[in-house]
Design a protein around this motif. Structure first.
Motif, PDB file in Angstrom:
ATOM      1  N   LEU A 245       3.802  50.688  25.181  1.00 49.88           N
ATOM      2  CA  LEU A 245       3.306  52.055  25.362  1.00 49.88           C
ATOM      3  C   LEU A 245       1.781  52.099  25.292  1.00 49.88           C
ATOM      4  O   LEU A 245       1.212  53.110  24.905  1.00 49.88           O
TER       5      LEU A 245
ATOM      6  N   THR B 124       7.140  49.869  21.242  1.00 50.69           N
ATOM      7  CA  THR B 124       5.814  50.468  21.071  1.00 50.69           C
ATOM      8  C   THR B 124       4.715  49.596  21.662  1.00 50.69           C
ATOM      9  O   THR B 124       3.679  50.110  22.084  1.00 50.69           O
TER      10      THR B 124
ATOM     11  N   ASN C 217      -1.641  51.047  13.504  1.00 48.86           N
ATOM     12  CA  ASN C 217      -2.042  52.436  13.744  1.00 48.86           C
ATOM     13  C   ASN C 217      -3.543  52.625  13.578  1.00 48.86           C
ATOM     14  O   ASN C 217      -4.164  53.406  14.303  1.00 48.86           O
TER      15      ASN C 217
ATOM     16  N   VAL D 294       2.272  57.798  17.308  1.00 47.98           N
ATOM     17  CA  VAL D 294       3.399  58.550  16.753  1.00 47.98           C
ATOM     18  C   VAL D 294       4.590  57.621  16.517  1.00 47.98           C
ATOM     19  O   VAL D 294       5.277  57.722  15.501  1.00 47.98           O
ATOM     20  N   MET D 295       4.830  56.707  17.438  1.00 45.55           N
ATOM     21  CA  MET D 295       5.920  55.745  17.259  1.00 45.55           C
ATOM     22  C   MET D 295       5.667  54.873  16.026  1.00 45.55           C
ATOM     23  O   MET D 295       6.604  54.544  15.299  1.00 45.55           O
TER      24      MET D 295
ATOM     25  N   ASN E 291      -0.323  55.044  26.722  1.00 48.10           N
ATOM     26  CA  ASN E 291      -0.271  56.331  26.038  1.00 48.10           C
ATOM     27  C   ASN E 291      -0.484  56.073  24.540  1.00 48.10           C
ATOM     28  O   ASN E 291       0.473  55.924  23.784  1.00 48.10           O
ATOM     29  N   ARG E 292      -1.728  56.016  24.129  1.00 49.07           N
ATOM     30  CA  ARG E 292      -2.060  55.650  22.752  1.00 49.07           C
ATOM     31  C   ARG E 292      -1.575  56.681  21.735  1.00 49.07           C
ATOM     32  O   ARG E 292      -1.214  56.326  20.625  1.00 49.07           O
ATOM     33  N   LYS E 293      -1.549  57.941  22.117  1.00 48.72           N
ATOM     34  CA  LYS E 293      -1.067  58.967  21.180  1.00 48.72           C
ATOM     35  C   LYS E 293       0.415  58.773  20.877  1.00 48.72           C
ATOM     36  O   LYS E 293       0.834  58.870  19.727  1.00 48.72           O
ATOM     37  N   LEU E 294       1.199  58.499  21.904  1.00 54.67           N
ATOM     38  CA  LEU E 294       2.621  58.235  21.701  1.00 54.67           C
ATOM     39  C   LEU E 294       2.828  56.941  20.910  1.00 54.67           C
ATOM     40  O   LEU E 294       3.718  56.856  20.057  1.00 54.67           O
ATOM     41  N   GLN E 295       1.989  55.960  21.170  1.00 53.23           N
ATOM     42  CA  GLN E 295       2.061  54.700  20.436  1.00 53.23           C
ATOM     43  C   GLN E 295       1.778  54.935  18.950  1.00 53.23           C
ATOM     44  O   GLN E 295       2.451  54.367  18.086  1.00 53.23           O
TER      45      GLN E 295
END
Length: 144
Positions: free
Chosen positions: A68, A65, A127, A77-78, A71-75
């Protein structure tokens, strides 16, 4: 953008989940042996083996993570997935700590039982920082 505060939080979470488990024990058995996460692979219990795999998965996902950051949105979610994994770990550890044999005598639980709790807190802080960065980028885009 690796120099952000969430990188430190994610690195700390990766160290907690995949590194600290070699140093601190989960509990002490009736014979006085310390039970580490790696000892779970030597047992016949499938739940204990899955617990060890979840510890390593949590650490590996936290480390992945970090990279990533584009791509903060994917980060984000991870981070939530890592929190979910640690809640599952916490449930397994509470189950086994309540079912340890020797409750008549003084049973000793190790400090390793707190690793998922600390990891959940650290990932939550990461987060929060990721969400703050995302809001900052959105506010800059509105000004254009």
């Amino acid at each position: 953008m690796i120099q952000r505060i969430q990188t430190i939080y994610l690195l700390l979470a990766a160290f907690l989940s995949a590194g600290l488990i070699f140093l601190v024990n989960l509990w002490i058995t009736m014979s006085g042996d310390k039970f580490f996460v790696m000892d779970a692979f030597n047992t016949n219990n499938t739940v204990l083996k899955s617990m060890a795999v979840l510890f390593f998965a949590s650490g590996l996902l936290a480390f992945i993570t970090i990279f990533l950051f584009k791509n903060r949105k994917l980060q984000f979610v991870m981070g939530r997935i890592i929190i979910l994994i640690n809640f599952i770990l916490l449930g397994i550890l509470v189950y086994f700590s309540q079912n340890l044999s020797g409750e008549i005598k003084i049973s000793e639980k190790g400090i390793g039982l707190l690793i998922p709790i600390v990891t959940i807190v650290v990932i939550s802080l990461a987060n929060k920082a990721i969400k703050k960065d995302e809001e900052l980028v959105k506010s800059v885009d509105r000004l254009r």
